[in-house]
Scaffold this motif. Structure first.
Motif, mmCIF file in Angstrom:
data_model
loop_
_atom_site.group_PDB
_atom_site.id
_atom_site.type_symbol
_atom_site.label_atom_id
_atom_site.label_comp_id
_atom_site.label_asym_id
_atom_site.label_seq_id
_atom_site.Cartn_x
_atom_site.Cartn_y
_atom_site.Cartn_z
ATOM 1 N N ALA A 152 0.779 -1.241 -0.134
ATOM 2 C CA ALA A 152 0.056 0.127 -0.027
ATOM 3 C C ALA A 152 0.822 1.272 -0.134
ATOM 4 O O ALA A 152 0.440 2.182 -0.701
ATOM 5 N N ILE A 153 1.721 1.274 0.793
ATOM 6 C CA ILE A 153 2.726 2.409 0.981
ATOM 7 C C ILE A 153 3.475 2.751 -0.283
ATOM 8 O O ILE A 153 3.726 3.860 -0.876
ATOM 9 N N SER A 154 4.225 1.713 -1.148
ATOM 10 C CA SER A 154 4.671 1.700 -2.224
ATOM 11 C C SER A 154 3.545 2.269 -3.561
ATOM 12 O O SER A 154 4.057 2.764 -4.283
ATOM 13 N N MET A 155 2.417 1.602 -3.361
ATOM 14 C CA MET A 155 1.543 2.200 -4.212
ATOM 15 C C MET A 155 1.263 3.694 -4.345
ATOM 16 O O MET A 155 1.056 4.232 -5.155
ATOM 17 N N ALA A 156 1.307 4.021 -3.062
ATOM 18 C CA ALA A 156 1.036 5.727 -2.733
ATOM 19 C C ALA A 156 2.101 6.302 -3.379
ATOM 20 O O ALA A 156 2.135 7.451 -3.883
ATOM 21 N N HIS A 157 3.590 5.807 -3.337
ATOM 22 C CA HIS A 157 4.608 6.670 -3.575
ATOM 23 C C HIS A 157 4.598 6.546 -5.139
ATOM 24 O O HIS A 157 5.016 7.685 -5.484
ATOM 25 N N GLN A 158 4.378 5.513 -5.802
ATOM 26 C CA GLN A 158 4.293 5.540 -7.298
ATOM 27 C C GLN A 158 3.360 6.416 -7.834
ATOM 28 O O GLN A 158 3.319 6.938 -9.054
ATOM 29 N N LEU A 159 2.032 6.782 -6.967
ATOM 30 C CA LEU A 159 0.998 7.736 -7.475
ATOM 31 C C LEU A 159 1.277 9.216 -6.845
ATOM 32 O O LEU A 159 0.560 9.959 -7.220
ATOM 33 N N ASN A 160 2.558 9.322 -6.372
ATOM 34 C CA ASN A 160 2.869 10.528 -5.645
ATOM 35 C C ASN A 160 1.675 11.220 -4.774
ATOM 36 O O ASN A 160 1.602 12.390 -4.839
ATOM 37 N N VAL A 161 1.095 10.453 -3.922
ATOM 38 C CA VAL A 161 0.031 10.749 -2.941
ATOM 39 C C VAL A 161 0.709 10.436 -1.436
ATOM 40 O O VAL A 161 1.506 9.821 -1.383
ATOM 41 N N SER A 162 0.065 10.885 -0.567
ATOM 42 C CA SER A 162 0.333 10.664 0.795
ATOM 43 C C SER A 162 0.066 9.137 1.126
ATOM 44 O O SER A 162 -0.938 8.563 0.667
ATOM 45 N N PRO A 163 0.902 8.545 1.882
ATOM 46 C CA PRO A 163 0.724 6.969 2.095
ATOM 47 C C PRO A 163 -0.232 6.852 3.197
ATOM 48 O O PRO A 163 -0.477 5.657 3.318
ATOM 49 N N VAL A 164 -0.525 7.922 4.085
ATOM 50 C CA VAL A 164 -1.245 7.641 5.128
ATOM 51 C C VAL A 164 -2.696 7.038 4.939
ATOM 52 O O VAL A 164 -3.046 6.032 5.536
ATOM 53 N N PRO A 165 -3.525 7.708 3.854
ATOM 54 C CA PRO A 165 -4.834 6.829 3.816
ATOM 55 C C PRO A 165 -4.709 5.448 3.273
ATOM 56 O O PRO A 165 -5.362 4.906 3.391
ATOM 57 N N PHE A 166 -3.416 5.233 2.368
ATOM 58 C CA PHE A 166 -3.553 3.732 2.123
ATOM 59 C C PHE A 166 -2.940 2.838 3.161
ATOM 60 O O PHE A 166 -3.719 1.692 3.151
ATOM 61 N N ALA A 167 -2.311 3.202 4.042
ATOM 62 C CA ALA A 167 -1.873 2.444 5.169
ATOM 63 C C ALA A 167 -3.319 2.504 6.094
ATOM 64 O O ALA A 167 -3.387 1.149 6.685
ATOM 65 N N MET A 168 -4.047 3.380 6.232
ATOM 66 C CA MET A 168 -5.242 3.239 6.979
ATOM 67 C C MET A 168 -6.010 2.192 6.650
ATOM 68 O O MET A 168 -6.861 1.360 7.313
ATOM 69 N N LEU A 169 -6.269 2.491 5.125
ATOM 70 C CA LEU A 169 -7.224 1.557 4.475
ATOM 71 C C LEU A 169 -6.682 -0.006 4.738
ATOM 72 O O LEU A 169 -7.790 -0.922 4.759
ATOM 73 N N VAL A 170 -5.394 -0.485 4.710
ATOM 74 C CA VAL A 170 -5.097 -1.853 4.976
ATOM 75 C C VAL A 170 -5.574 -2.076 6.323
ATOM 76 O O VAL A 170 -5.822 -3.293 6.473
ATOM 77 N N ALA A 171 -5.325 -1.215 7.370
ATOM 78 C CA ALA A 171 -5.684 -1.733 8.647
ATOM 79 C C ALA A 171 -6.947 -2.040 8.766
ATOM 80 O O ALA A 171 -7.451 -2.758 9.524
ATOM 81 N N ILE A 172 -7.926 -0.988 8.247
ATOM 82 C CA ILE A 172 -9.342 -1.504 8.319
ATOM 83 C C ILE A 172 -9.711 -2.569 7.466
ATOM 84 O O ILE A 172 -10.573 -3.350 8.121
ATOM 85 N N ALA A 173 -9.325 -2.736 6.280
ATOM 86 C CA ALA A 173 -9.587 -3.979 5.703
ATOM 87 C C ALA A 173 -9.082 -5.180 6.543
ATOM 88 O O ALA A 173 -9.696 -6.612 6.333
ATOM 89 N N ALA A 174 -7.877 -5.151 7.031
ATOM 90 C CA ALA A 174 -7.610 -6.318 7.819
ATOM 91 C C ALA A 174 -8.330 -6.870 8.933
ATOM 92 O O ALA A 174 -8.664 -7.898 9.146
ATOM 93 N N SER A 175 -9.019 -5.680 9.339
ATOM 94 C CA SER A 175 -9.962 -6.002 10.608
ATOM 95 C C SER A 175 -11.346 -6.270 10.210
ATOM 96 O O SER A 175 -12.071 -6.997 10.800
ATOM 97 N N ALA A 176 -11.744 -6.116 8.828
ATOM 98 C CA ALA A 176 -12.953 -6.631 8.361
ATOM 99 C C ALA A 176 -13.233 -7.812 7.845
ATOM 100 O O ALA A 176 -13.478 -8.170 6.836
ATOM 101 N N ALA A 177 -12.871 -8.745 8.610
ATOM 102 C CA ALA A 177 -12.947 -10.338 8.551
ATOM 103 C C ALA A 177 -14.418 -10.794 8.701
ATOM 104 O O ALA A 177 -14.415 -11.944 9.534
ATOM 105 N N PHE A 178 -15.357 -10.254 7.941
ATOM 106 C CA PHE A 178 -16.532 -10.768 8.582
ATOM 107 C C PHE A 178 -17.156 -11.865 7.818
ATOM 108 O O PHE A 178 -18.065 -12.460 7.942
ATOM 109 N N MET A 179 -16.310 -12.175 6.809
ATOM 110 C CA MET A 179 -16.891 -13.117 5.617
ATOM 111 C C MET A 179 -17.129 -14.617 5.865
ATOM 112 O O MET A 179 -18.062 -15.295 5.115
ATOM 113 N N THR A 180 -16.213 -15.126 6.477
ATOM 114 C CA THR A 180 -16.325 -16.548 6.840
ATOM 115 C C THR A 180 -15.959 -16.945 8.309
ATOM 116 O O THR A 180 -15.283 -16.076 8.886
#
Length: 624
Positions: A550-578
């Motif tokens: 996620a952080i590397s992706m933000a660097h390649q897009l030349n944007v802040s890595p903070v929202p990308f890192a936050m999204l990973v943290a939220i997605a990791a906790s969103a383990a509702f499916m099984t």
């Protein structure tokens, strides 16, 4: 600038001669072993570390870097903080308050339940919180005459949402924060997650209120389980009074100064020593009966007799013992240290199909099996030889500490109900105010940034020790070492993927697929990738693998890595499916009577809802 498809293909063909190829093979093997669940996850993590050492891809220092990572120490300290809240009764007081405040309104119960679980889970392990509330929910369902299906799923959803509330709420948050600090020198604050967590919690409450009827009808009844039976009730219900005896070790007995394992009571006589009652300083003390426990004169042995043909008179005369009937007060007087609880096997765990002897239940878990209830019937015979089935209720006797350890640290059983006598089992109940003060001190220090988070947690643990909320033994026992080893063992993958260029290849592949659709589409693709990976490995391992991507992706897009890192943290906790996406889901599977499809039916739509909320809310809170 993104590379052309031709250059990308050339790089893919070059994998064969690159260390990255072996890293991907090792990663795929680890995931396969996690899915098969034949080898413990922490053992898989250790094998991964060994493979990296032998391959030469990483240096020894890189492989073992996790042991010196402050975040690993912080996670261990937070286990101790959570244990302090349990030992002082704070966690149980919250659950008792819920039962009193809920009244007879299912809607009110559901809302208060989710608020209480997310509140407690913001400062202690979500697995521990859910384990505390399972028997509470069963009692509520019994009192309100509703199906546990209506409340168990909201309980697990709230447990997962609690990981989105604060920086310390769950290990993935700390892992992502550590990667952010390491890569760009930016860190999340203690409450950075809270606005997102509150929105998800609100969505979760509304969602489960609307969908709870998908899980169970009004006419479904709660099982006959309640945590309000006393130890005396359990003794009668499991017919222990007819089968269990007390034997006083008289002077000259052949048992004196011998360890239990040397007496061969189970194999020779069909006798199972449950506990040893020993008088110390003019009062009786109960001791857990281990094989190494040495018998002394005047000890009282509490023995389960599974051999109905045994001549007790002859046995006592031969070994100079004096028999006496079991009495309820034999346990009740010692409920501060020893007690009973009903356990049930976790679905698909290794204990299914095995007996107490196969599992070495006394040695492995520190408790003795005294009763088995199957399909409402009490089983007789030698309980140690009976193979466990899914849905069995197992009554065990042991120290409360050992029972709490089963609740917190085992994947084989979880505690379904406690007797009402557990109210006396809080070993540091008088220190509840000190425990709350210690935790608040930690939070203030973390929020203010006066000291690093790991130091704030260390101060809290020392305060808990100073106030006698926790002792050294319970502190060390509370740490879930397999979780720490899993985190440490997965860290080399993150380092190896960055070192061998794997992160850049994954980022380039993702950007080629969704890069032209805008930032929101990229964030959505990142969330979906995290969710898919999280179906096969733990949420902590998911965060370790996805954070650098996620952080590397933000660097390649030349944007802040903070929202990308936050999204990973939220997605990791969103383990509702099984039911296997998180231990929290697995724990409610049996008590709720759910099927795999129930989690898919409820979890997939809610995961998509959380994804949409996160993708549009995170860029607003953390500008790109």
């Amino acid at each position: 600038m993104l590379e052309t498809g031709q250059s990308m293909s050339e790089r893919l063909l070059g994998w064969v001669n690159m260390p990255l190829f072996w890293v991907m093979i090792l990663l795929a093997t680890a995931i396969l072993l996690f899915i098969r669940n034949k080898i413990r996850m922490d053992v898989v993590a250790l094998l991964v570390m060994l493979a990296f050492c032998l391959s030469g891809i990483l240096t020894v220092q890189e492989v073992f870097a996790g042991f010196s990572d402050p975040n690993v120490i912080l996670i261990a300290l937070l286990f101790i903080v959570g244990e302090g809240l349990v030992r002082t009764g704070v966690a149980y007081q919250v659950s008792e308050w819920l039962m009193k405040a809920a009244g007879n309104s299912e809607t009110k119960v559901l809302v208060l339940l989710m608020l209480a679980v997310t509140g407690l889970g913001s400062f202690m392990s979500s697995t521990g919180v859910v384990a505390i509330f399972i028997p509470v929910v069963l009692v509520i369902c019994r009192q309100m005459n509703i199906s546990p299906k209506r409340l168990m799923m909201p309980l697990s959803i709230a447990g997962l949402i609690s990981g989105m509330m604060t920086l310390i709420a769950t290990a993935p948050n700390l892992v992502v924060n550590a990667e952010l600090v390491r890569e760009v020198g930016i860190r999340f604050s203690f409450f950075s997650f809270t606005p997102i967590g509150l929105v998800v919690l609100l969505l979760g409450i509304i969602y489960v209120l609307l969908t709870r009827r998908w899980l169970g009808g009004d006419n479904e009844q709660a099982p006959d389980l309640t945590s309000k039976r006393s130890i005396n009730n359990l003794i009668e219900e499991y017919q222990l009074r007819d089968r269990t005896k007390r034997f006083v070790v008289r002077p000259g007995s052949t048992f004196i100064n011998k360890p239990l394992e040397a007496l061969s009571l189970r194999s020779d006589y069909g006798l199972n020593v449950l506990a040893i009652e020993r008088w110390k300083r003019f009062r009786p003390v109960f001791l857990t009966a281990f094989g190494s426990s040495e018998i002394r004169e005047k000890d009282i042995l509490i023995i389960d007799i599974s051999n109905p043909e045994l001549n007790l008179e002859e046995f006592c005369r031969q070994h100079n013992l004096e028999p006496a009937d079991i009495q309820g007060h034999s346990f009740v007087e010692q409920t501060k240290s020893i007690g009973m609880a009903e356990l049930t096997p976790v679905p698909d765990s290794d204990c299914i199909g095995k007996s107490a002897i196969d599992l070495r239940i006394r040695t492995s878990y520190g408790v003795s099996l005294v009763g088995i209830k199957r399909d409402g019937e009490i089983l007789n015979g030698n309980l140690a030889d009976i193979s466990f089935r899914l849905g069995d209720l197992l009554l065990v006797v042991g120290e409360w500490r050992a029972i709490h350890q089963i609740r917190n640290n085992t994947k084989d059983f979880f505690v379904l109900s406690y007797p009402s006598d557990i109210s006396a089992a809080v070993p540091a109940g008088s220190q509840a105010a000190h425990a709350v003060f210690s935790v608040l001190t930690m939070v203030v220090l973390m929020v203010s940034g006066v000291v690093p988070n790991v130091i704030a947690a260390l101060i809290a643990c020392l305060m808990l020790g100073k106030f006698r909320c926790i002792d050294a033994k319970s502190a060390y026992d509370s740490i879930h070492w397999p979780s720490l080893i899993l985190i440490i063992g997965m860290m080399p993958f993150s380092i190896a993927l960055q070192k061998t260029g794997g992160v850049n290849l994954i980022v380039e592949a993702m950007l080629q697929v969704v890069g032209g659709w805008g930032v929101h589409a990229i964030l959505m693709g990142l969330f979906i990738l995290c969710a898919v990976v999280g179906l096969f490995i733990s949420n902590t391992a998911t965060a370790i693998l996805m954070a650098p991507i996620a952080i590397s992706m933000a660097h390649q897009l030349n944007v802040s890595p903070v929202p990308f890192a936050m999204l990973v943290a939220i997605a990791a906790s969103a383990a509702f499916m099984t039911p296997i996406s998180s231990p929290v889901n697995t724990m409610v599977l049996g008590p709720g009577g759910y099927k795999f499809s129930d989690f898919v039916k409820i979890g997939v739509p809610f995961t998509l809802l959380v994804m949409l909320a996160s993708v549009f809310l995170i860029p607003l809170l953390f500008p790109l």
